[in-house]
Write an enzyme that holds these catalytic residues in place. Sequence first.
Site, PDB file in Angstrom:
ATOM      1  N   GLY B 290      -9.038 -10.255   3.576  1.00 22.83           N
ATOM      2  CA  GLY B 290      -8.246  -9.159   3.030  1.00 22.83           C
ATOM      3  C   GLY B 290      -7.742  -9.497   1.642  1.00 22.83           C
ATOM      4  CG  LEU B 297       0.326   6.423  -5.399  1.00 24.09           C
ATOM      5  CD1 LEU B 297      -0.983   5.682  -5.150  1.00 24.09           C
ATOM      6  CD2 LEU B 297       0.607   7.399  -4.265  1.00 24.09           C
ATOM      7  CG  ASN B 299       3.079   2.307 -12.697  1.00 23.40           C
ATOM      8  OD1 ASN B 299       3.267   3.363 -13.313  1.00 23.40           O
ATOM      9  ND2 ASN B 299       4.055   1.477 -12.388  1.00 23.40           N
ATOM     10  CG  ASN B 347       6.601  -3.669   1.386  1.00 26.34           C
ATOM     11  OD1 ASN B 347       7.817  -3.488   1.319  1.00 26.34           O
ATOM     12  ND2 ASN B 347       6.019  -4.785   0.993  1.00 26.34           N
ATOM     13  CE1 TYR B 353      -2.772  -6.558   2.488  1.00 28.41           C
ATOM     14  CE2 TYR B 353      -0.604  -6.025   3.349  1.00 28.41           C
ATOM     15  CZ  TYR B 353      -1.702  -6.847   3.319  1.00 28.41           C
ATOM     16  OH  TYR B 353      -1.746  -7.955   4.109  1.00 28.41           O
TER      17      TYR B 353
END
Lengths: 305, 447
Positions: B290, B297, B299, B347, B353
């Site tokens: 991963g 968001l 940017n 987060n 992610y």
Amino acid sequence: MSTSTVELTSTPSLPAIYASAAKDAGRRRFSRTSSGVTGALPDTRYRLRAITASAERLTAYQHLVGEPAADRLPACFVHVLSFPVAMSLMAASDFPLPLMGMVHLDNRIDQFAPIVLGEAIDIDCRANHLRAHHRGTQVDVTATARVGGTVRWHSRSTYLAKGVFLDDDDRQTVPRPEFEPPTPTGLWALPGDIGRRYARVSGDYNPIHLSSAGAKLLGFRRAIAHGMYLAARAVAASDVRHWDAMTQQVSFGSPAIVPGRVAFAAQPNERGEEAGAEESRARVDYVGWNAKSGRKHFSGSIIHN
Amino acid sequence: MSDKYIDLISSGAGKNIAKRLGLPQPARLRRYLPGAPVIDGPVLVTGPASDAGDAVRTTLLDWRLDVRRHAAPGEKLGAIVVDFTSVAHPADLTETSITVGGALRDLKSGGRIVVLTRPSCAGDDAPVAAARQGVDGWLRSLAHEMRGGSTANGIAISGDVPASAPSVSGALRFLLSGRSAFVDGQFIHVTSNAGSLPEDWELPLAGRVAVVTGAARGIGAEVARVLARDGASLVVVDVPAAGEALSKVANTVGGTALQLDITSEDAGQRIIDHAVARHGGIDIVVHNAGITRDRLLANMAEDRFASVVAVNVAAPLTINEALLASDKFTNAPRIVGLASTSGIAGNRGQTNYATSKAGVIGMVRATAPRMESVGGTANAVAPGFIDTEMTARMPFATREVARRLNSLQQAGLPVDVAETIAFLSSPQAGGVRGDVIRVCGQNLVGA
């Protein structure tokens, strides 16, 4: 005397070496027994550079001897890779002992660091220490494996040429020591074709392992199991594959006839306390014997360095 | 990486100062050691009488544990198993709650509370559903009260699944042992009677071939080590750029290395081919590989979003299709995906992610039923704050705060994630399907 070096450009073909050795066998054997051999070994180093094993061959070997698949080469597999170089040396015309019918008495391998699949290995082989044995003449053949110039692995095989005696030999008979089989930890069934299967993965087509007919030609009743196959199985059964540095020693006694059953016992020893923390090493001692007659086939040890 | 704060407050002056200032006092967690007893000390089994309680007592006695029906005053306990499977009304919870509360101060450090319950569902009578859902809040609150590295977790046993099911025993043993050190306030859902108990609890993965992606370092390398310790043969996978580190891991675990970009289209087939050619089969696949490309968001560039989704969830989806189509992946196979508490709680700065990690949860939920016919499972593990090379790069203050924001007041270690993955990969977890186990020390937020 200065050492000369024979640089091999490709892995020698073992079947070809055996075929030519077999052709010579009668004549060489006869001439040597009648006249004896002198104590001189050619001071020649045989070298083959950049050997790499294929994943297929490594995997087939690992499965045959009972190792799980891993990229780390078992120490006995490196011996297999070095063997054609040692054979070239022993088949050379200046080598004083007959190749055919030679018996592997003892092998010691020091692995200083593991060799991993894909690494290019340089092999050097030499013969030394020609000496008397009560049944003939023995010699040590050493092999060194380097990766990137660093020695990772070293092997010393002791071979016996039966019935070939040194000129200055004083023969003595040595009584066979008594052997009390311990409680077995394993029982190996060796099928009749195990020699041929080991030959396919090792490339070692020595007739004494392939068939009864081949074995009879060289003075054995029936085909016998390959010593390094038994040693590799013993190492696999001792579960030491995570040891980076170790010394493996094996001595071969009476040959194991195939098909047959070999009783096996491994005794791991933790030597931490008595040796002190600095010296803490582990060790496995093992022995294999005929399950019926109780005759010892081999015994050895693996010491974690 | 060592937790200097725990070192500091574990003894002498540091301990006193932390106490006086009211600073967090995290305990050293009890972690699994092969050969050690499942749990040290007697196990109190309490709760309203039920068949499940009897089944669990038998199981614990089989493991040679010292089982108590009643706590002897002052006797230190290793664990408390609370059987709430027969509750029919929230009022049924009171008496046992008071019993457990009374026994709490006798629980040793590193102790365990394990609650057995039946999950509430729409078909239940309302009082039954209320009682069962009540257990959920009960457990999660109690977990916050635990001290000294002790944890509280539950096993939610579906419908008609008996408490003697292999996965109930498997989950119970996992939760009692040091393998679950950083799992806290969680329920493991056992939804079927499938799975089998291992011949040897020390080597539950003997004879199994496991593939771990992203195994060159961090959590992946630790997963490989723990699976190998539990008896599995390992194929470790990582990108060619990590080849040298990967080869070292392969060497350490006595396995084989496969250099592979998991986003390539034929990655699944190449994994299968390698595992079959070298190890003779493929039984367990751990999708650990991963990446993160954090950015608000507002940017976020397109490739930052796309690459995280591609590696973290699209590649596992494609590999799973190859696995499910293969006749080699049919012997009680296991898929374990790496989710994240970010994927559950969200987060800031991690939309990409969190999307990918929430996606992993959806992926295993939908994949598990397709594997049922061959005794297979797919599950996910959601780590919280784990000490790795990745989190070591966080700013010091942020990291220190993030570390303490859970019931155990410390970061987990890669081995904690690996132990949970090893459990979900095991034969005894065959009845746990499409589940997500958080390994987060009961984190308050996503991390």
